[in-house]
Design a protein around this motif. Sequence first.
Motif, PDB file in Angstrom:
ATOM      1  N   SER A 121       0.741  -1.096   0.070  1.00 22.92           N
ATOM      2  CA  SER A 121       0.088   0.108  -0.036  1.00 22.92           C
ATOM      3  C   SER A 121       0.920   1.352  -0.097  1.00 22.92           C
ATOM      4  O   SER A 121       2.150   1.158   0.236  1.00 22.92           O
ATOM      5  N   GLU A 144      -3.583   3.769 -10.154  1.00 21.60           N
ATOM      6  CA  GLU A 144      -4.447   2.685 -10.813  1.00 21.60           C
ATOM      7  C   GLU A 144      -3.880   1.910 -12.236  1.00 21.60           C
ATOM      8  O   GLU A 144      -4.016   0.802 -12.312  1.00 21.60           O
ATOM      9  N   TYR A 180      -3.424  -0.344  -7.980  1.00 22.38           N
ATOM     10  CA  TYR A 180      -3.624   0.000  -6.718  1.00 22.38           C
ATOM     11  C   TYR A 180      -5.111   0.639  -6.907  1.00 22.38           C
ATOM     12  O   TYR A 180      -5.328   1.420  -7.987  1.00 22.38           O
ATOM     13  N   VAL A 240      -8.035   2.682  -4.126  1.00 21.16           N
ATOM     14  CA  VAL A 240      -8.033   3.666  -3.163  1.00 21.16           C
ATOM     15  C   VAL A 240      -8.798   2.978  -2.269  1.00 21.16           C
ATOM     16  O   VAL A 240     -10.076   2.804  -2.245  1.00 21.16           O
ATOM     17  N   ASP A 271      -8.198  11.065  -1.696  1.00 24.49           N
ATOM     18  CA  ASP A 271      -7.770   9.736  -1.578  1.00 24.49           C
ATOM     19  C   ASP A 271      -6.574   9.869  -0.576  1.00 24.49           C
ATOM     20  O   ASP A 271      -5.781  10.740  -0.543  1.00 24.49           O
ATOM     21  N   TRP A 305      -3.489   3.969  -0.887  1.00 23.06           N
ATOM     22  CA  TRP A 305      -4.006   3.035  -2.116  1.00 23.06           C
ATOM     23  C   TRP A 305      -3.369   1.595  -1.787  1.00 23.06           C
ATOM     24  O   TRP A 305      -2.129   1.685  -1.306  1.00 23.06           O
ATOM     25  N   ALA A 322      -9.333  -2.190  -3.222  1.00 22.55           N
ATOM     26  CA  ALA A 322      -9.971  -0.972  -2.622  1.00 22.55           C
ATOM     27  C   ALA A 322     -11.039  -1.659  -1.710  1.00 22.55           C
ATOM     28  O   ALA A 322     -11.676  -0.926  -0.819  1.00 22.55           O
TER      29      ALA A 322
END
Length: 397
Positions: free
Chosen positions: A113, A123, A127, A129, A291, A294, A353
Amino acid sequence: MSIEIRRPTDDEWEDVCRADGRAFGVAYTTEEMAERRPFHDMTRFRIAVDDGEIVSTAGSYPFDVTLPGGTCVPMGGVTWVSTLATHRRRGIMRQVVEAVHADIDERGEPLASLWASEGSIYEHLQYGVAAQIRMTTIDPRRTGIRAEFRPAPNTVRYAEGEAAFDAMADIWERFRRGRAGEISHDPAHEEAVLARRQRPEGALSAAFYLLHDDGYAIYRIEAKWNAGHPAHTMQVIEFAAVTTEAHAALWHALLSVDLIGEIRSSIIPLDDPLPFLLENQRALRTTDLNDSIWVNVRDASICFGARSYRTSDRLVVDVDGTRWAIEGGPDGGSCRRVRTRPDLVTSHAWFSALLYGGTLPSALVAGRRMTARTDEVLHRADLFFPTSLAPYCQSHY
Ligand SMILES: CC(C)(COP(=O)(O)OP(=O)(O)OC[C@H]1O[C@@H](n2cnc3c(N)ncnc32)[C@H](O)[C@@H]1OP(=O)(O)O)[C@@H](O)C(=O)NCCC(=O)NCCS
């Protein structure tokens, strides 16, 4: 000449700092590099080297992270992700981060993370959020803790010295286990953090420490005397309260500090009880909501098998073609590969997520990141994955 991806040697620490500093716009001093050295394990770092020069870096810190239900799992906290401006957008960061992921996998840490510098990068590296961060300001001249919630005198005191810092480390360990997404604090890192907090930072003073038996608050002050109309800014930089009593008592102490025009922080989750304790809750304003964490799940069986779920149910999720049956309830869960018909279809990023319980499946469906077999299935997923306590992480890495 081709780019070489490899582990840096211990001797290359300062070169890693210089490369990372160039990408982030930071010129580390020799003292700053020496101070950071003890909590950077070069075996967890990877670099890209072009003709003898480090052009890209990434690494990870070993943390324990809390999952919904209170189980903790080891995690690779990905950090120092950088590529020089002269080498950007050639896929170099992707290769370096993938090498860091391979290292995290080898160490048996089931998730990676990170905090992202920009919302558009990760993304691309699968990854999603998993938590948000809220920036707040409070005008202490317009509010205070309501009389009925104020603590008895002397429950909070200013603290200094080793015994107080040991007490805070114990409190943090209790606190972080109560909130999904929060992480363990590494003693070597904390030592450097403590040294930094003993010094002013820009316009901010050195840190002040308030201690309660079950919590603590750390803040810095930016003095603004305004020619006889003082209105200092207080920046709360860490806050840990294990009990509701400690939470109210510490906020009462913070709101009682004189000469303050504004209290700023990013340590108040959206579901924090503070507004209910205030005489005037509108004095607490949310100035930003971004955010924060992640997540890239590396081992779905371990991660989704370690957390708890709000309702008892079983849902099959198709993640880029691999199907996972997640079965669980308030006491725990399991996650295993299956071939049966999926209830939800999503990508690895947005499956990840769901791990901390802060992401609503129906929001992912509305946001075109997930599809659901039926509305009934989606309703069940909305009750199953999210937690009553929003995930939150106030530790930056
Ligand atoms: C962000 C950074 C590390 C990217 O390095 P890079 O080597 O150019 O990245 P790559 O070429 O490997 O990009 C991999 C993918 O991410 C995308 N990407 C990279 N940086 C991006 C950005 N800032 N915004 C949007 N997408 C980005 C690329 O388009 C690529 O997508 P694709 O493979 O799906 O087409 C680099 O620009 C940098 O050092 N920036 C300053 C420091 C920083 O912000 N680091 C991140 C810390 S969290």
